[in-house]
Design a protein around this motif. Sequence first.
Motif, PDB file in Angstrom:
ATOM      1  N   ASP A 246     -20.350  -5.691  -1.082  1.00  0.00           N
ATOM      2  CA  ASP A 246     -19.696  -5.892   0.214  1.00  0.00           C
ATOM      3  C   ASP A 246     -20.489  -5.129   1.266  1.00  0.00           C
ATOM      4  N   TRP A 247     -21.157  -5.874   2.144  1.00  0.00           N
ATOM      5  CA  TRP A 247     -22.003  -5.238   3.156  1.00  0.00           C
ATOM      6  C   TRP A 247     -21.206  -4.336   4.097  1.00  0.00           C
ATOM      7  N   ASN A 248     -19.918  -4.531   4.169  1.00  0.00           N
ATOM      8  CA  ASN A 248     -19.098  -3.701   5.052  1.00  0.00           C
ATOM      9  C   ASN A 248     -18.969  -2.263   4.569  1.00  0.00           C
ATOM     10  N   THR A 249     -19.373  -1.992   3.325  1.00  0.00           N
ATOM     11  CA  THR A 249     -19.227  -0.636   2.798  1.00  0.00           C
ATOM     12  C   THR A 249     -20.238   0.342   3.375  1.00  0.00           C
ATOM     13  N   PHE A 250     -21.356  -0.175   3.911  1.00  0.00           N
ATOM     14  CA  PHE A 250     -22.352   0.782   4.396  1.00  0.00           C
ATOM     15  C   PHE A 250     -23.088   0.374   5.663  1.00  0.00           C
ATOM     16  N   ILE A 251     -22.984  -0.889   6.077  1.00  0.00           N
ATOM     17  CA  ILE A 251     -23.795  -1.302   7.221  1.00  0.00           C
ATOM     18  C   ILE A 251     -23.108  -1.042   8.555  1.00  0.00           C
ATOM     19  N   ASP A 299     -23.373   7.179  -6.153  1.00  0.00           N
ATOM     20  CA  ASP A 299     -23.820   6.237  -5.125  1.00  0.00           C
ATOM     21  C   ASP A 299     -22.965   6.362  -3.868  1.00  0.00           C
ATOM     22  N   GLN A 300     -23.584   6.669  -2.743  1.00  0.00           N
ATOM     23  CA  GLN A 300     -22.888   6.799  -1.471  1.00  0.00           C
ATOM     24  C   GLN A 300     -22.965   5.513  -0.640  1.00  0.00           C
ATOM     25  N   LEU A 301     -23.802   4.554  -1.050  1.00  0.00           N
ATOM     26  CA  LEU A 301     -23.939   3.299  -0.327  1.00  0.00           C
ATOM     27  C   LEU A 301     -23.064   2.215  -0.943  1.00  0.00           C
ATOM     28  N   ASN A 302     -23.115   2.094  -2.254  1.00  0.00           N
ATOM     29  CA  ASN A 302     -22.287   1.139  -2.986  1.00  0.00           C
ATOM     30  C   ASN A 302     -21.418   1.921  -3.958  1.00  0.00           C
ATOM     31  N   PRO A 303     -20.235   2.349  -3.529  1.00  0.00           N
ATOM     32  CA  PRO A 303     -19.381   3.189  -4.387  1.00  0.00           C
ATOM     33  C   PRO A 303     -19.156   2.587  -5.763  1.00  0.00           C
ATOM     34  N   VAL A 304     -19.286   3.425  -6.775  1.00  0.00           N
ATOM     35  CA  VAL A 304     -19.207   2.947  -8.152  1.00  0.00           C
ATOM     36  C   VAL A 304     -17.856   2.313  -8.454  1.00  0.00           C
ATOM     37  N   ASP A 305     -16.795   2.769  -7.792  1.00  0.00           N
ATOM     38  CA  ASP A 305     -15.470   2.204  -8.050  1.00  0.00           C
ATOM     39  C   ASP A 305     -15.397   0.731  -7.644  1.00  0.00           C
ATOM     40  N   ILE A 306     -16.098   0.372  -6.559  1.00  0.00           N
ATOM     41  CA  ILE A 306     -16.118  -1.017  -6.110  1.00  0.00           C
ATOM     42  C   ILE A 306     -16.866  -1.880  -7.125  1.00  0.00           C
ATOM     43  N   ILE A 307     -17.980  -1.347  -7.632  1.00  0.00           N
ATOM     44  CA  ILE A 307     -18.770  -2.092  -8.612  1.00  0.00           C
ATOM     45  C   ILE A 307     -18.006  -2.224  -9.928  1.00  0.00           C
ATOM     46  N   GLU A 312     -14.705  -5.511 -13.787  1.00  0.00           N
ATOM     47  CA  GLU A 312     -13.435  -5.729 -14.476  1.00  0.00           C
ATOM     48  C   GLU A 312     -12.814  -7.063 -14.078  1.00  0.00           C
ATOM     49  N   ASN A 313     -12.850  -7.379 -12.791  1.00  0.00           N
ATOM     50  CA  ASN A 313     -12.250  -8.628 -12.308  1.00  0.00           C
ATOM     51  C   ASN A 313     -12.971  -9.862 -12.827  1.00  0.00           C
ATOM     52  N   ASN A 314     -14.250  -9.698 -13.166  1.00  0.00           N
ATOM     53  CA  ASN A 314     -15.043 -10.833 -13.638  1.00  0.00           C
ATOM     54  C   ASN A 314     -15.311 -10.790 -15.140  1.00  0.00           C
TER      55      ASN A 314
END
Length: 346
Positions: A246-251, A299-307, A312-314
């Motif tokens: 999700d580009w909204n997490t860091f851009i 990871d501060q750009l792509n938080p590991v919890d989101i990944i 899990e969802n997939n």
Amino acid sequence: MIRLEILIKSLLCIILVFMTVSCVSIQKSLDTYSLNRNKKGILKNFTPGDVVTLENYIDSFDLERLTKVAPDSTPIKTEPLLNWHIKSKVPLNYEKWLFKSDFFKNKTPGDAVFYVFKQQPFVGSNVVLFVPGFGVSDFAFGFIKKFFTAEIEAGYNIVMYIPPYHMDRQKKGESPGNGLVTASPLNTVQIMINSVKELRMVYSYLIAEGADSIGGWGGSMGGALTLMLQSLEELDHLALMIPVLDWNTFITPEEIFPRYEKEGFSRETIHKAYLLISPVSYPLTIQPERVQIEAALYDQLNPVDIIRLYAENNGIKNFHTYKTGHAAILLDKKIYRDYSLFLKGL
């Protein structure tokens, strides 16, 4: 003034020293530096564009239509690849392919560029479409070649994408990636969409050349691109390293929003724009057992919890985490071992 690439090399060397004592703060600091770099890139020449034009683009957006390519896509130029050679137990042919880019035309970053590492004819072969992330450079080759070695040993031909504003496609004297992230959400989105189109060009060409299967490897920004590609084309497998989901997490850092709001851009509009290039907006079409994700715990750009939630969802079970940050993950030797095991298990 010290160039960004030199600074990053120095910081990576420092991290390499401190990794033996698991210095989390150093790992996070380099990621924070990257976030600040993105923010400065956006604020440097703050020209966000026209909000109505962006809204119209969002309303009429169609990924398939915007990235559709001619079935007879072919390189406009093929030449020997003189650098990025690797030690291999099998003979390799090295080529550079150029495809015409309608979006960039005659301006930097110019036509699409692919590096090709071929150990056998494409007819009947298995191919890995390798898509690196923001900041890829000749310096990164020292690490990337370890992925290539695993792919070659597993019998794959390799076709590597050169992202816009990087290496062959960057202005002389500029740092890798400079010009890709700007204050204009529309400009950034269009660059990413055109990148997906360029990937579809080479995909179409490989199919026409008789490739039996095409898999993908995507790192960071390249992870976003390959996940968008797999929603449009059939990929045999996909390996993702610290993927942008999700580009909204860091851009769009919080402190930048007031600048946009003064220009008439709502947070909702900006959020919708970046969702257009975010894999969370698209279905995973590959069987989950043929997908691997490697994530960084700090990871501060792509938080590991989101990944982790995406995995899990997939239903993706092949999920690995490493005690590193986003920018330093290539220094962890385990990522290459785990990737090699993934390929051997396909």
